[in-house]
Structures are given as structure tokens and as C-alpha cells.
Design a protein around this motif. Structure first.
Motif, PDB file in Angstrom:
ATOM      1  N   THR A   4       0.862  -1.168   0.000  1.00  0.00           N
ATOM      2  CA  THR A   4       0.000   0.000   0.000  1.00  0.00           C
ATOM      3  C   THR A   4       0.904   1.224   0.000  1.00  0.00           C
ATOM      4  O   THR A   4       1.928   1.208  -0.644  1.00  0.00           O
ATOM      5  CB  THR A   4      -0.929  -0.013   1.214  1.00  0.00           C
ATOM      6  N   GLY A   5       0.532   2.255   0.754  1.00  0.00           N
ATOM      7  CA  GLY A   5       1.369   3.460   0.739  1.00  0.00           C
ATOM      8  C   GLY A   5       1.064   4.242  -0.515  1.00  0.00           C
ATOM      9  O   GLY A   5       0.082   3.974  -1.204  1.00  0.00           O
ATOM     10  N   SER A 306      14.335   4.456   5.356  1.00  0.00           N
ATOM     11  CA  SER A 306      13.041   4.975   5.805  1.00  0.00           C
ATOM     12  C   SER A 306      13.227   6.369   6.390  1.00  0.00           C
ATOM     13  O   SER A 306      14.320   6.930   6.326  1.00  0.00           O
ATOM     14  CB  SER A 306      12.426   4.033   6.844  1.00  0.00           C
ATOM     15  N   THR A 307      12.166   6.900   6.970  1.00  0.00           N
ATOM     16  CA  THR A 307      12.221   8.264   7.519  1.00  0.00           C
ATOM     17  C   THR A 307      12.046   8.220   9.044  1.00  0.00           C
ATOM     18  O   THR A 307      11.745   7.159   9.606  1.00  0.00           O
ATOM     19  CB  THR A 307      11.073   9.118   6.933  1.00  0.00           C
ATOM     20  N   VAL A 308      12.221   9.366   9.699  1.00  0.00           N
ATOM     21  CA  VAL A 308      11.841   9.497  11.115  1.00  0.00           C
ATOM     22  C   VAL A 308      10.920  10.717  11.251  1.00  0.00           C
ATOM     23  O   VAL A 308      10.980  11.639  10.439  1.00  0.00           O
ATOM     24  CB  VAL A 308      13.059   9.678  12.068  1.00  0.00           C
ATOM     25  N   GLN A 344       5.270   6.096  12.796  1.00  0.00           N
ATOM     26  CA  GLN A 344       5.010   6.637  11.466  1.00  0.00           C
ATOM     27  C   GLN A 344       4.009   5.775  10.720  1.00  0.00           C
ATOM     28  O   GLN A 344       3.845   4.595  11.019  1.00  0.00           O
ATOM     29  CB  GLN A 344       6.303   6.693  10.684  1.00  0.00           C
ATOM     30  N   ALA A 345       3.362   6.403   9.749  1.00  0.00           N
ATOM     31  CA  ALA A 345       2.379   5.675   8.950  1.00  0.00           C
ATOM     32  C   ALA A 345       3.068   4.565   8.168  1.00  0.00           C
ATOM     33  O   ALA A 345       4.192   4.734   7.711  1.00  0.00           O
ATOM     34  CB  ALA A 345       1.701   6.643   7.989  1.00  0.00           C
ATOM     35  N   GLY A 346       2.363   3.445   8.017  1.00  0.00           N
ATOM     36  CA  GLY A 346       2.896   2.323   7.258  1.00  0.00           C
ATOM     37  C   GLY A 346       2.736   2.536   5.778  1.00  0.00           C
ATOM     38  O   GLY A 346       2.381   3.639   5.359  1.00  0.00           O
ATOM     39  N   PRO A 347       2.979   1.524   4.977  1.00  0.00           N
ATOM     40  CA  PRO A 347       3.350   0.163   5.372  1.00  0.00           C
ATOM     41  C   PRO A 347       4.774   0.084   5.905  1.00  0.00           C
ATOM     42  O   PRO A 347       5.545   1.036   5.785  1.00  0.00           O
ATOM     43  CB  PRO A 347       3.222  -0.616   4.061  1.00  0.00           C
ATOM     44  N   TRP A 353      10.391  -0.684   9.830  1.00  0.00           N
ATOM     45  CA  TRP A 353      10.733   0.599   9.198  1.00  0.00           C
ATOM     46  C   TRP A 353       9.659   0.947   8.173  1.00  0.00           C
ATOM     47  O   TRP A 353       9.239   0.096   7.375  1.00  0.00           O
ATOM     48  CB  TRP A 353      12.104   0.509   8.504  1.00  0.00           C
ATOM     49  N   ASN A 354       9.221   2.226   8.190  1.00  0.00           N
ATOM     50  CA  ASN A 354       8.178   2.631   7.245  1.00  0.00           C
ATOM     51  C   ASN A 354       8.725   2.723   5.820  1.00  0.00           C
ATOM     52  O   ASN A 354       9.870   3.108   5.604  1.00  0.00           O
ATOM     53  CB  ASN A 354       7.553   3.971   7.665  1.00  0.00           C
ATOM     54  N   ILE A 355       7.872   2.331   4.885  1.00  0.00           N
ATOM     55  CA  ILE A 355       8.275   2.335   3.466  1.00  0.00           C
ATOM     56  C   ILE A 355       7.902   3.695   2.889  1.00  0.00           C
ATOM     57  O   ILE A 355       6.721   4.019   2.768  1.00  0.00           O
ATOM     58  CB  ILE A 355       7.577   1.191   2.707  1.00  0.00           C
TER      59      ILE A 355
END
Ligand code: FCB
Length: 479
Positions: A4-5, A306-308, A344-347, A353-355
Motif C-alpha cells: 500500500t502506501g 526509511s524516515t523518522v 510513522q504511517a505504514g506500510p 521501518w516505514n516504506i
């Protein structure tokens, strides 16, 4: 499948020019095994992984992928995939068992054969001098908190270059000094497992110094005019709370500017020194150090996963601590332990770790804006997922659609950066094979090649075939 994402960042048929170098990456302690062979001395990761409670399941790199003995057939797999480049690291304790003195000829021979084997297969060698396996003997004298370690590193770099400096195409001094300093000496999640903020900041400076000295040594000793580089895990920092701008500035200073400003601008950021004044006075920075550190780089290595997302902690509610790294009690953020890392929002990948492929595009554009003339290379990007082996008529297969989707999205992000004029030279997928994922041991699989740790059998995952097609056709496969 975790797909998703953002619906965009998922283009097929994207074209990459012939000069964009696509390959894959590994690191010595994660794949080699043969921990006590041919004169290799112990590293901080041997000590750490053999200390109960430090690594998941008590896993160690003693055997890992047994690549030390299987390097030749592993090279054949790389050739089958058509890799244009292979980013590997050299184990310092194979070259100097106790971190100083003459080079161990058996250690040199191993890497020399590896480099020759790559060249014979038309694969460009990208060698990292330090991917975290510091000789334990140097740690016993203070490790990266001891200034002398920087000089020992320069000596090691010159020994290696004297032997391989006619054949290696790209030299990377350090892999992710952020991890070495802050996870090794601050949070304690990585070897040597110390939890002292002042020690972490001292390590930051000595790693920077080691980098600058080593760049000069390699340039002096190499005979084939190689590219010089360093690799950072730049933090892409987000947050939309009122306090987020302050939190972002703090984390950007510690995570990104603490390294890249001395390396590329010859200065430490004033706000970093102020933010950390309660932890250290930075008196370990000596006159002349910044000039040593500030060396031109042919290519800057970018690792991205990924991000923070941050804000300042209000001091009352339970503190969020989702910075993507194993929480073992100590803090990797000296002077800024009042910054909160929000979920953080997924996926998500299996690491949690978020994509966020848009984060990669943002990072590449931001680096271009900050350092306009600096060529860039993605030196790591990839994902862990819980792969399953299925028996098919053509043998065992791993249908890792999640990983293909992840890679497709990040190649899309890279392509978008290229289209906006970013001087991005290539992309090294992490990782060539499943391997020892540091504190997570063998529980997380990042490879495009599956490794059965009982038999050492290698199975090309679907993502390996995907990469093979991308390299052969110069286009991301149609979805
Ligand atoms: C990076 C490391 C690499 C690997 C990946 C998943 O931080 O450089 O060795 O562990 O993360």
C-alpha cells in the motif's frame, strides 16, 4: 504482500542510462564467517555477539554465509545476475589482527583474489574500508574514543591500498559512522555496546578524522586514480507539530551535519556544539583537524531505508521512542534525549521501518541543493521481509513480491531525482544475500539471494531475477 502506501512511486519501464551503475552490497562481518581463520584477529563484533543478551538468539558471525570459503561461487552468482558493481567491505582484523603493524598476507590474498574475480567477471569493485569490525585490541585502548584509532585507521587504509590500489574502482572510507558512534558508544545497541553520550560525540570526531586521513592515504597510495567516497545513513526527518522544527534541527545536526559539514565544509555546525554543550566541550577537536577531515570526495554514498518523525517531548506523557533502532536503554541522541520519535504511517518492512520512497527522492534533491557539485551514489537500499521457500517444478523459489515492490518504488524515486538533474551515479541494492543483521542476528532477511544457514545453499529470490532483468534491459521491469 505489503503494497500500500503512496500509489505513485511505482512506475514500470523506467529507463536507466548506461553510466548508471547497478549492483549489490554486503559487509564483511555479515557474510564472511571464518572468524578465526588465516590470522584474523577478533573484532568488536566478535566480542559483542559472543556476549549473552546482545544479539537476538545469541547469533554470531562465526560462520555467517561462509562467504570466505564460497567467494568464488558467490562471484559466479553475481555474474549470473549481471551485476555491474559489487560493494563489499574489508575486515580490518583480517589485515591487521590487532589493528596496527604489517599487513597479514593471507588477509590481503583473500581480498586480492576477490577483486581479481570481480574484474574477471566485468564487475566493478567498490570497497568499504570500515563496515564496523574494529579490531578488539584497539577497542581495548578506547576504540573510537581514542584519537590514536584515527591514525591506526589511516595506516590500515594505506596498507590495503598498497596491495589493492591498482584495481579497486571506488574506495569508501566508512560505512555509516552515525551507527559506529551513536549506536556503538551512545545507545549500546551495536558493538562495543557502550552507553555514554560524551563517548559517542568523541567517537563522531575521531571517525571524521579517520575518514579525512584515510582519504589522503588512499589518494597517495593508489595507482589507478580511484573514486574516493564515504557512506552515510542520512536521516530524512519529518514532523508537523509546533515543536517539530526545533526537534528536526536538533536531529539534523546530530545525525547529518555532524558528519557532512566537517567532511564537505570543514566545520562543525555551531548549533551542534551548543546543543551538546551539557555533554561535552568538544575539546577533543584539535587545531588542524578540520582541514584534515575536509577532503574532496568523488562520490558521496547514500544509504536510505526509511524516515523518522520528531517533535519535542513535553516531559509529562510517556515518551515515544520510534527512531527505527533497537531500544536497549541508552540513547543514541546525546544532548537531545528530549526529542521524541513518533510512530510513522505504514506500510512497514519486517524491521518495522516505514516504506517511504518519497523520502529517498527528497533526500537526493536536498543533498543536491546543499552540495551542488557533489556526485551521489545510493550505496544501500533494500528491505527485510519474512520470505518463504516454495518448491516448484523448476526447484525451490522465493516469491518475494514485497521486496520487488519496495525496490521498484525506490528505483522510481531515484529515477525521479535523475529526471530533476541530480547527479546520481548508481544504486547498490542491500543486500546480495541474507546475512547477519547485527543486533537482529539471522532473524531478518535482506537478501535478493536466499541463504539456508544449515546447508549454505543459495536460492535466487524473484527479486534477484527482477534486478537481473533491470540490469540487462536498463529498464525497470513492467509491472
Ligand atoms: C545498514 C547497514 C547494513 C545493513 C542495513 C540493513 O545500516 O549499513 O550493514 O545492516 O542497514
Amino acid at each position: 504482500m505489503v503494497t500500500t502506501g503512496s500509489p505513485d512511486y511505482r512506475d514500470g519501464g523506467l529507463e536507466f542510462g548506461p553510466d548508471f551503475v547497478i549492483g549489490s552490497a554486503t559487509a564483511s562481518y555479515q557474510i564472511e564467517g571464518a572468524a578465526r581463520e588465516d590470522g584474523r584477529g577478533p573484532s568488536i563484533w566478535d566480542t559483542f555477539s559472543h556476549t549473552p543478551g546482545r544479539v537476538w538468539n545469541g547469533d554470531t558471525g562465526d560462520v555467517a554465509d561462509d562467504h570466505y570459503h564460497r567467494w568464488e561461487s558467490d562471484l559466479d552468482l553475481m555474474a549470473d545476475l549481471g551485476l555491474q558493481s559489487y560493494r563489499f567491505s574489508i575486515a580490518w582484523p583480517r589485515i591487521q589482527a590487532t589493528g596496527s603493524g604489517a599487513a597479514n598476507p593471507r588477509g590481503i590474498e583473500f581480498y586480492s583474489r576477490l577483486v581479481d574475480g570481480l574484474l574477471a567477471r566485468g564487475i566493478r569493485p567498490i570497497a568499504t574500508l570500515y563496515h564496523w569490525d574494529l579490531p578488539q585490541a584497539l577497542e581495548d585502548r578506547g576504540g573510537w574514543t581514542d584519537r590514536d584509532t584515527a591514525y591506526r585507521f589511516a595506516e590500515y587504509a594505506s596498507r590495503v591500498t598498497e596491495a589493492l590500489g591498482d584495481r579497486v574502482h571506488t574506495w569508501t572510507t566508512l560505512n555509516e559512522p552515525w551507527c559506529s558512534a551513536y549506536l556503538g558508544y551512545g545507545s549500546g545497541a551495536h558493538a562495543p555496546g557502550r552507553t555514554d553520550g560524551a563517548a559517542a560525540l568523541t567517537a563522531v570526531h575521531h571517525l571524521n578524522l579517520a575518514h579525512g586521513l584515510a582519504v589522503q592515504e588512499v589518494r597517495r597510495a593508489a595507482s589507478n586514480d580511484p573514486d574516493l567516497s564515504v557512506t552515510h545513513n542520512f536521516h530524512v526527518i519529518r514532523g508537523d507539530d509546533d515543536t517539530s522544527p526545533e526537534a528536526k534541527r536538533r536531529i539534523d545536526a546530530l545525525a547529518n551535519r555532524a558528519f557532512i559539514h566537517p567532511m564537505l565544509r570543514g566545520e562543525y555546525p555551531a548549533d551542534l556544539l551548543e546543543d551538546t554543550a551539557g555533554v561535552t566541550d568538544w575539546s577533543f577537536v584539535r587545531d588542524g583537524d578540520l582541514a584534515e577531515i575536509n577532503q574532496p570526495l568523488d562520490v558521496l554514498g547514500v544509504n536510505y531505508y526509511s524516515t523518522v518523525t520528531v517533535r519535542m517531548w513535553d516531559g509529562a506523557s510517556p515518551r515515544e521512542n520510534n527512531d527505527g533502532h533497537k531500544d536497549v536503554g541508552g540513547s543514541p541522541w546525546p544532548g537531545s534525549t528530549d526529542v521524541e520519535f513518533l510512530p510513522q504511517a505504514g506500510p512497514y518492512t519486517e524491521m518495522g521501518w516505514n516504506i517511504a520512497p518519497d523520502g529517498l527522492e527528497e533526500l537526493l534533491l536536498s543533498l543536491r541543493d546543499q552540495f551542488p557539485d557533489q556526485p551521489l551514489m545510493i550505496t544501500e537500499n533494500g528491505a527485510a521481509f519474512p520470505d518463504k521457500v516454495r518448491m516448484t517444478e523448476s526447484g525451490p523459489r522465493v516469491h518475494d513480491a514485497d521486496r520487488i515492490d519496495y525496490l521498484n518504488r525506490h528505483f522510481t524515486a531515484a529515477h525521479r531525482a535523475l529526471a530533476q538533474g541530480v547527479n546520481l551515479r548508481g544504486y547498490q541494492v542491500w543486500s546480495l544475500m541474507d546475512n547477519f543483521e547485527w543486533g537482529y542476528g539471522y532473524s531478518k532477511r535482506f537478501g535478493i539471494i536466499r541463504v539456508d544457514y544449515e546447508t549454505q545453499e543459495r536460492i535466487l529470490k524473484d527479486s534477484a531475477y527482477w534486478l537481473q532483468e533491470l540490469i540487462a534491459t536498463r529498464r525497470t521491469p513492467e509491472l
